[in-house]
Design an enzyme around this catalytic site. Structure first.
Site, PDB file in Angstrom:
ATOM      1  N   HIS A 107       0.827  -1.216   0.000  1.00 48.88           N
ATOM      2  CA  HIS A 107       0.000   0.000   0.000  1.00 48.88           C
ATOM      3  C   HIS A 107       0.863   1.268   0.000  1.00 48.88           C
ATOM      4  O   HIS A 107       0.489   2.287   0.581  1.00 48.88           O
ATOM      5  CB  HIS A 107      -0.953   0.019   1.195  1.00 48.88           C
ATOM      6  CG  HIS A 107      -1.946  -1.098   1.184  1.00 48.88           C
ATOM      7  ND1 HIS A 107      -3.119  -1.042   0.460  1.00 48.88           N
ATOM      8  CD2 HIS A 107      -1.944  -2.312   1.779  1.00 48.88           C
ATOM      9  CE1 HIS A 107      -3.801  -2.162   0.622  1.00 48.88           C
ATOM     10  NE2 HIS A 107      -3.100  -2.960   1.416  1.00 48.88           N
TER      11      HIS A 107
ATOM     12  N   ASN B  13     -10.345  -3.111   1.835  1.00 48.47           N
ATOM     13  CA  ASN B  13      -9.971  -3.074   0.420  1.00 48.47           C
ATOM     14  C   ASN B  13     -11.202  -2.785  -0.431  1.00 48.47           C
ATOM     15  O   ASN B  13     -12.313  -2.654   0.087  1.00 48.47           O
ATOM     16  CB  ASN B  13      -9.362  -4.419  -0.019  1.00 48.47           C
ATOM     17  CG  ASN B  13      -7.936  -4.612   0.455  1.00 48.47           C
ATOM     18  OD1 ASN B  13      -7.156  -3.668   0.520  1.00 48.47           O
ATOM     19  ND2 ASN B  13      -7.593  -5.841   0.799  1.00 48.47           N
TER      20      ASN B  13
ATOM     21  N   TYR C 260      -0.077  -4.549  11.482  1.00 44.09           N
ATOM     22  CA  TYR C 260      -0.240  -3.168  11.048  1.00 44.09           C
ATOM     23  C   TYR C 260       0.331  -2.190  12.065  1.00 44.09           C
ATOM     24  O   TYR C 260       1.041  -1.250  11.707  1.00 44.09           O
ATOM     25  CB  TYR C 260      -1.720  -2.877  10.778  1.00 44.09           C
ATOM     26  CG  TYR C 260      -2.128  -3.194   9.365  1.00 44.09           C
ATOM     27  CD1 TYR C 260      -2.017  -4.491   8.874  1.00 44.09           C
ATOM     28  CD2 TYR C 260      -2.614  -2.210   8.513  1.00 44.09           C
ATOM     29  CE1 TYR C 260      -2.376  -4.797   7.577  1.00 44.09           C
ATOM     30  CE2 TYR C 260      -2.972  -2.510   7.211  1.00 44.09           C
ATOM     31  CZ  TYR C 260      -2.855  -3.797   6.741  1.00 44.09           C
ATOM     32  OH  TYR C 260      -3.199  -4.100   5.449  1.00 44.09           O
TER      33      TYR C 260
END
Length: 485
Positions: free
Chosen positions: A54, A127, A337
């Site tokens: 990303h 997404n 994350y």
């Protein structure tokens, strides 16, 4: 030639590289699975300074407004009243390419949304597809390695891409999405967004529900063919960024309507599909969409680096009334994350303006570290418990507890009655029009025909045959025709 043994970084042999260790066959992932944690932690540190995935993204500020009463399902304060607005920041992105990559490429799109709520920031990191390629986070570093540039050739290699997919049949559903018409959105404004994972909502009475998020674009879905995309990249590699920036500057504020699918927690165990498998969807006939509210984007960032590149999202940023599910990919992301952001931006990245809470006060015992801007007064103690009126725990869990049972260890996910890797991919194929099928076949064959190993091609063809006989037959014929040219 004897088979080489896969090992950890310390040289210990790896017993299972396909399944994370869980509390029972369907339970949450265990912190003791050091192989998983080592893989994810190492993976997050492989690139500096841009995101490993990303990397190429665009962002905007806006607000979320509640339009329908969902208090029967969640006690989340920002969803507690029709008409209530919460400030938001969103980051759209491509997945596989680097920061300098083009926008109009065939790739999933990130749809990461930060709600600045009165109870702290809530991050929903999804997404533009409702499913994903794999179902266990222990496979994620390998998957991304197969899709990124080859370390020797320095380019994305069809052999690597399709070899991984050949050995990961659960990817068939997402491949069908990606290679279909929605694989290249015309812009960020003209695509839907999904939470993808299954999450838990808990109401004021402590009742638990599992939910899936669906953001439907109010601009209508528009996509590009492979030929249109190639032309667009040649004209403006930054086409999605340009479109989003200019639309908001003109006052044409893009919006999405949020719907959720809601499953009472008691129904999860006997549902025909594993509801926590991110390679599967819940058919709308089983769990219809319920409208929640609308997301509107109305302000561009003043500085792309400070606000878009330094924006940090983590799916473990929950608020009361919302929590995780046993979805294994989600469980892995809860660690990965946040860890990626601590590595990229430092331990105090949550103090950066784009990441700091705007409607809630941060009050904890975290201190010091690189770029610290929050110090506390000289009377504050930096430990807990203390006798000096420092902040204390509430004793109230954010979400309902989940029951677990079984032996610790690596387990395949428990099978439900309709669970296989191909059924839903076939269902998606059969929903397509004749023209959509033509383009899907052409897109798959264009990549698969470039693979140099026959066994890899045959494995992939077997997956399409298993999904639908016509699907497999047409891909096989198209690949053969391209290889004979």
């Amino acid at each position: 030639m004897s088979q080489r043994v896969l090992t950890t970084e310390s040289g210990a042999p790896v017993a299972d590289n396909q399944n994370s260790a869980t509390a029972g066959a369907g339970g949450p992932i265990l912190l003791q699975d050091q192989h998983l944690l080592e893989k994810l932690a190492r993976f997050n540190r492989e690139r500096i300074p841009e995101r490993v995935v990303h990397a190429r993204g665009s962002g905007a500020y806006g607000y979320f407004e509640v339009t329908d009463d969902v208090t029967g399902f969640t006690r989340a304060d920002f969803l507690s009243e029709v008409g209530r607005r919460t400030e938001t920041f969103i980051r759209f992105s491509t997945v596989a390419d680097s920061l300098g990559g083009a926008d109009a490429v065939r790739d999933p799109r990130g749809f990461a949304l930060k709600f600045y709520t009165d109870e702290g920031n809530y991050d929903l990191v999804g997404n533009n597809t409702p499913v994903f390629f794999i179902k266990d986070p222990v496979k994620f570093p390998d998957f991304i390695h197969s899709q990124k540039r080859d370390p020797f050739t320095g380019r994305q290699e069809p052999d690597n891409v399709w070899d991984f997919w050949a050995n990961s049949p659960e990817a068939t559903h997402q491949i069908t999405w990606l290679m279909g018409d929605r694989g290249i959105p015309a812009s960020y404004r003209h695509m839907n967004g999904f939470g993808s994972h299954t999450y838990q909502w808990t109401n004021a009475d402590g009742e638990a529900f599992f939910v899936k998020y669906h953001f439907r674009t109010n601009q209508g879905v528009r996509s590009l063919s492979a030929e249109q995309a190639a032309e667009q990249v040649g004209k403006d590699a930054n086409s999605h960024q340009t479109d989003l920036l200019q639309a908001i500057e003109r006052g044409v504020n893009p919006s999405w309507t949020l719907h959720v699918q809601v499953m009472p927690a008691a129904e999860a165990a006997d549902y025909r599909f594993n509801p926590f498998d991110v390679t599967k969807v819940w058919p709308h006939a089983d769990y219809p969409l319920r409208r929640v509210g609308r997301l509107v984007l109305d302000r561009n960032p003043d500085n792309v680096f400070a606000e878009v590149e330094q924006a940090a999202f983590s799916p473990n940023n929950f608020v009361p009334g919302i929590g995780p599910s046993p979805d294994k990919m989600l469980q892995g992301r809860l660690f990965a994350y946040a860890d990626a952001q601590r590595y990229r931006l430092g331990i105090n990245h949550t103090q950066l303006p784009v990441n700091a809470p705007k409607a809630a006060t941060v009050d904890n015992y975290g201190r010091d570290g690189l770029h610290a801007t929050r110090y506390g007064s000289r009377q504050d103690r930096n430990y807990e418990p203390n006798s000096y009126a420092g902040p204390a725990q509430t004793g109230q869990a954010l979400a309902a507890p989940l029951p677990v049972q079984g032996w610790t260890g690596t387990h395949e996910a428990p099978a439900h009655t309709k669970d296989d890797d191909f059924f839903q991919a076939g269902e998606l194929y059969r929903l397509m029009s004749a023209d959509e099928k033509d383009r899907l076949i052409a897109n798959i064959a264009g990549g698969l025909s470039q693979v140099t190993r026959d066994d890899v091609i045959e494995k992939n063809l077997a997956h399409f045959h298993a999904a639908d006989a016509d699907y497999g037959k047409r891909v096989e014929e198209a690949v053969r025709a391209l290889r004979e040219d």
